[in-house]
Scaffold this motif. Structure first.
Motif, PDB file in Angstrom:
ATOM      1  N   ARG A   1       0.808  -1.221   0.000  1.00 26.91           N
ATOM      2  CA  ARG A   1       0.000   0.000   0.000  1.00 26.91           C
ATOM      3  C   ARG A   1       0.838   1.267   0.000  1.00 26.91           C
ATOM      4  NH1 ARG A   1      -1.925   1.465   6.137  1.00 26.91           N
ATOM      5  NH2 ARG A   1      -2.816   3.201   4.982  1.00 26.91           N
ATOM      6  N   ALA A   2       2.117   1.157   0.351  1.00 24.69           N
ATOM      7  CA  ALA A   2       3.013   2.311   0.322  1.00 24.69           C
ATOM      8  C   ALA A   2       4.435   1.813   0.102  1.00 24.69           C
ATOM      9  CB  ALA A   2       2.930   3.106   1.623  1.00 24.69           C
ATOM     10  N   PHE A   3       5.180   2.553  -0.715  1.00 25.09           N
ATOM     11  CA  PHE A   3       6.565   2.195  -1.002  1.00 25.09           C
ATOM     12  C   PHE A   3       7.333   3.465  -1.323  1.00 25.09           C
ATOM     13  CE2 PHE A   3       3.981   1.504  -4.837  1.00 25.09           C
ATOM     14  CZ  PHE A   3       4.607   2.321  -5.763  1.00 25.09           C
ATOM     15  N   THR A   4       8.649   3.352  -1.412  1.00 23.10           N
ATOM     16  CA  THR A   4       9.506   4.520  -1.621  1.00 23.10           C
ATOM     17  C   THR A   4      10.085   4.519  -3.027  1.00 23.10           C
ATOM     18  OG1 THR A   4      11.360   3.270  -0.704  1.00 23.10           O
ATOM     19  CG2 THR A   4      10.130   4.685   0.819  1.00 23.10           C
ATOM     20  N   SER A   5      10.740   5.613  -3.367  1.00 17.87           N
ATOM     21  CA  SER A   5      11.483   5.689  -4.636  1.00 17.87           C
ATOM     22  C   SER A   5      12.922   6.068  -4.286  1.00 17.87           C
ATOM     23  CB  SER A   5      10.868   6.717  -5.593  1.00 17.87           C
ATOM     24  OG  SER A   5      10.844   8.008  -5.006  1.00 17.87           O
ATOM     25  N   MET A   6      13.655   5.131  -3.704  1.00 13.65           N
ATOM     26  CA  MET A   6      14.994   5.412  -3.197  1.00 13.65           C
ATOM     27  C   MET A   6      15.944   5.799  -4.331  1.00 13.65           C
ATOM     28  SD  MET A   6      15.411   4.790   0.225  1.00 13.65           S
ATOM     29  CE  MET A   6      13.872   5.468   0.861  1.00 13.65           C
ATOM     30  N   VAL A   7      16.127   7.100  -4.508  1.00 11.47           N
ATOM     31  CA  VAL A   7      17.107   7.632  -5.456  1.00 11.47           C
ATOM     32  C   VAL A   7      18.362   7.986  -4.673  1.00 11.47           C
ATOM     33  CG1 VAL A   7      15.455   8.502  -7.160  1.00 11.47           C
ATOM     34  CG2 VAL A   7      16.070   9.936  -5.203  1.00 11.47           C
ATOM     35  N   TYR A   8      19.504   7.953  -5.342  1.00 10.88           N
ATOM     36  CA  TYR A   8      20.742   8.339  -4.656  1.00 10.88           C
ATOM     37  C   TYR A   8      21.779   8.770  -5.694  1.00 10.88           C
ATOM     38  CZ  TYR A   8      21.728   3.402  -5.763  1.00 10.88           C
ATOM     39  OH  TYR A   8      21.860   2.197  -6.393  1.00 10.88           O
TER      40      TYR A   8
ATOM     41  N   GLN B   1       9.089  20.687  -1.084  1.00 13.75           N
ATOM     42  CA  GLN B   1       8.303  19.964  -2.092  1.00 13.75           C
ATOM     43  C   GLN B   1       7.414  18.898  -1.457  1.00 13.75           C
ATOM     44  OE1 GLN B   1      11.690  18.747  -4.633  1.00 13.75           O
ATOM     45  NE2 GLN B   1      10.617  19.743  -6.328  1.00 13.75           N
ATOM     46  N   GLY B   2       7.708  18.547  -0.198  1.00 14.24           N
ATOM     47  CA  GLY B   2       6.886  17.551   0.491  1.00 14.24           C
ATOM     48  C   GLY B   2       7.556  16.220   0.752  1.00 14.24           C
ATOM     49  N   ALA B   3       8.881  16.148   0.662  1.00 17.86           N
ATOM     50  CA  ALA B   3       9.590  14.887   0.897  1.00 17.86           C
ATOM     51  C   ALA B   3       9.282  14.345   2.288  1.00 17.86           C
ATOM     52  CB  ALA B   3      11.089  15.077   0.727  1.00 17.86           C
ATOM     53  N   ARG B   4       9.012  13.044   2.366  1.00 13.83           N
ATOM     54  CA  ARG B   4       8.648  12.397   3.628  1.00 13.83           C
ATOM     55  C   ARG B   4       9.713  11.424   4.122  1.00 13.83           C
ATOM     56  NH1 ARG B   4       2.712  10.077   3.277  1.00 13.83           N
ATOM     57  NH2 ARG B   4       2.964  10.187   5.546  1.00 13.83           N
ATOM     58  N   VAL B   5      10.669  11.103   3.254  1.00 14.51           N
ATOM     59  CA  VAL B   5      11.736  10.181   3.623  1.00 14.51           C
ATOM     60  C   VAL B   5      12.920  10.481   2.704  1.00 14.51           C
ATOM     61  CG1 VAL B   5      10.815   8.374   2.097  1.00 14.51           C
ATOM     62  CG2 VAL B   5      12.367   7.741   3.962  1.00 14.51           C
ATOM     63  N   PHE B   6      14.133  10.343   3.244  1.00  8.83           N
ATOM     64  CA  PHE B   6      15.342  10.583   2.459  1.00  8.83           C
ATOM     65  C   PHE B   6      16.165   9.297   2.371  1.00  8.83           C
ATOM     66  CE2 PHE B   6      14.149  14.865   3.106  1.00  8.83           C
ATOM     67  CZ  PHE B   6      14.853  15.656   2.208  1.00  8.83           C
ATOM     68  N   LYS B   7      16.972   9.232   1.320  1.00  8.88           N
ATOM     69  CA  LYS B   7      17.925   8.138   1.147  1.00  8.88           C
ATOM     70  C   LYS B   7      19.336   8.731   1.184  1.00  8.88           C
ATOM     71  CE  LYS B   7      19.784   4.189  -0.465  1.00  8.88           C
ATOM     72  NZ  LYS B   7      19.755   2.893   0.220  1.00  8.88           N
ATOM     73  N   CYS B   8      20.185   8.142   2.013  1.00  6.26           N
ATOM     74  CA  CYS B   8      21.587   8.536   2.067  1.00  6.26           C
ATOM     75  C   CYS B   8      22.420   7.280   1.825  1.00  6.26           C
ATOM     76  CB  CYS B   8      21.915   9.156   3.425  1.00  6.26           C
ATOM     77  SG  CYS B   8      23.672   9.533   3.645  1.00  6.26           S
TER      78      CYS B   8
ATOM     79  N   GLU C   1       0.706   5.601  -4.192  1.00  2.00           N
ATOM     80  CA  GLU C   1       1.276   4.755  -3.136  1.00  2.00           C
ATOM     81  C   GLU C   1       2.682   5.171  -2.728  1.00  2.00           C
ATOM     82  OE1 GLU C   1      -1.401   2.178  -5.778  1.00  2.00           O
ATOM     83  OE2 GLU C   1       0.171   3.705  -6.056  1.00  2.00           O
ATOM     84  N   CYS C   2       3.323   6.047  -3.493  1.00  2.64           N
ATOM     85  CA  CYS C   2       4.719   6.373  -3.228  1.00  2.64           C
ATOM     86  C   CYS C   2       4.857   7.338  -2.057  1.00  2.64           C
ATOM     87  CB  CYS C   2       5.380   6.990  -4.459  1.00  2.64           C
ATOM     88  SG  CYS C   2       7.128   7.373  -4.199  1.00  2.64           S
ATOM     89  N   LEU C   3       5.711   6.981  -1.095  1.00  2.00           N
ATOM     90  CA  LEU C   3       6.124   7.903  -0.046  1.00  2.00           C
ATOM     91  C   LEU C   3       7.193   8.811  -0.653  1.00  2.00           C
ATOM     92  CD1 LEU C   3       6.483   5.262   2.813  1.00  2.00           C
ATOM     93  CD2 LEU C   3       4.715   7.041   2.672  1.00  2.00           C
ATOM     94  N   HIS C   4       6.863  10.085  -0.789  1.00  2.00           N
ATOM     95  CA  HIS C   4       7.734  11.039  -1.476  1.00  2.00           C
ATOM     96  C   HIS C   4       9.149  10.970  -0.900  1.00  2.00           C
ATOM     97  CE1 HIS C   4       8.224  15.518  -2.849  1.00  2.00           C
ATOM     98  NE2 HIS C   4       9.297  14.811  -3.089  1.00  2.00           N
ATOM     99  N   THR C   5      10.096  10.571  -1.752  1.00  2.00           N
ATOM    100  CA  THR C   5      11.472  10.300  -1.345  1.00  2.00           C
ATOM    101  C   THR C   5      12.420  11.337  -1.932  1.00  2.00           C
ATOM    102  OG1 THR C   5      10.878   7.949  -1.479  1.00  2.00           O
ATOM    103  CG2 THR C   5      13.213   8.468  -1.204  1.00  2.00           C
ATOM    104  N   ALA C   6      13.492  11.636  -1.210  1.00  2.00           N
ATOM    105  CA  ALA C   6      14.510  12.562  -1.706  1.00  2.00           C
ATOM    106  C   ALA C   6      15.880  12.072  -1.250  1.00  2.00           C
ATOM    107  CB  ALA C   6      14.243  13.986  -1.202  1.00  2.00           C
TER     108      ALA C   6
END
Length: 311
Positions: A92-99, A145-152, A122-127
């Protein structure tokens, strides 16, 4: 190292006929049913601009130095098919882990991810961000922009998370309370700044940072469990953990399972979809095979992330 034989469902997930995908959806549905879950939440999935994803897959295909061994991509599909695959699994929800792997990439990756989230409910806005002079502005822009989760990605980026250029970034993210999924363990091969030391120093400076340690900190599992026990805002994700593919190179110490079970309210489901060399159902069943409890699995596969992201 001899590559592992693909797990059941992996070939089918690539679209090898209709029966295979249907069987895998049924297998995932059975897993959810066993746990009493209508849906899953996966906090570690990768959606990227198509040309970037193609380069990532080419890197895996070549078993590059940060991969270290053959790594067949199980879900080598077009973007729309990948989204539909996750929907079919009841995610029901997933991320778009960009890096980024170099300076100058983070801002445009974040702009792409913002657009992807806007067109994918369904995407949790990722940055993401990189250790560069624009990092603070990039992160602030992504939050606006509304990012809800980050990828490092400390390993791919090759930077020290304690780099002075990032101090304002970590402070901003700690203040915002936004989770940062961080590849900081030394698996599959060590990086210049991987391991518990750099992250431990970071948490000493920013104790309120909501850090999510990817891959349970593989292979330094016990060290990262200790960090989570010391810092009540640190979480872990299960990406690749306990699968045959991971266990052959970096087995989770069975004596540490009670510690992981005790942290059951701070562990999140992650899979690395689509960049996994086995089927999605196998990733879900792997912690169960390791002996973790039904209650732990239910919290990890849905409830903890639902609480974290207020879903």
């Amino acid at each position: 190292m001899v590559p592992e034989t693909p797990q059941p469902g992996a070939g089918a997930a690539r679209g090898d006929g209709e029966e295979g995908p249907a069987a895998e959806r049924a297998e995932v549905a059975a897993f959810r049913r066993d746990l009493g879950l209508d849906a899953l939440i996966d906090v570690h999935t990768h959606f990227m601009p198509e040309r970037v994803m193609a380069k990532v897959w080419a890197y895996f295909d070549a078993a590059g130095p940060l991969v270290g061994r053959p790594w067949p991509i199980a879900y080598r599909q077009q973007e729309r098919q990948r989204i539909d695959t996750l929907r079919g699994f009841g995610v029901r929800a997933f991320t778009s882990m960009v890096y980024p792997h170099k300076p100058g990439m983070a801002r445009w990756l974040n702009d792409w991810a913002a657009d992807f989230a806007a067109r994918t409910p369904e995407c949790l806005h990722t940055a993401t961000f990189f250790a560069e002079p624009t990092a603070f502005q990039d992160v602030r822009h992504a939050l606006e922009q509304g990012a809800r989760v980050f990828k490092c990605h400390v390993q791919v980026g090759g930077f020290d998370p304690g780099d002075p250029v990032l101090r304002q970034v970590w402070g901003l993210l700690a203040e915002a309370g936004v989770p940062v999924v961080t590849h900081c363990g030394s698996g599959p091969v060590p990086g210049a700044f991987t391991g518990p030391g750099p992250v431990g120093a970071l948490l000493a400076r920013h104790p309120r940072l909501r850090l999510v340690v990817a891959h349970l900190g593989m292979p330094e599992y016990e060290d990262f469990l200790t960090l989570a026990e010391r810092h009540d805002r640190v979480m872990l994700d299960t990406t690749m953990a306990f699968t045959g593919f991971a266990e052959s190179a970096a087995p989770f110490p069975r004596a540490a399972l009670p510690r992981l079970e005790a942290l059951g309210d701070r562990v999140l489901l992650g899979t690395d979809f689509p960049n996994i060399p086995y089927g999605y159902a196998d990733a879900l069943r792997a912690p169960e095979r390791a002996g973790l409890s039904r209650e732990w699995l239910r919290a990890v596969c849905h409830d903890n992330a639902a609480r974290l992201f207020d879903l």
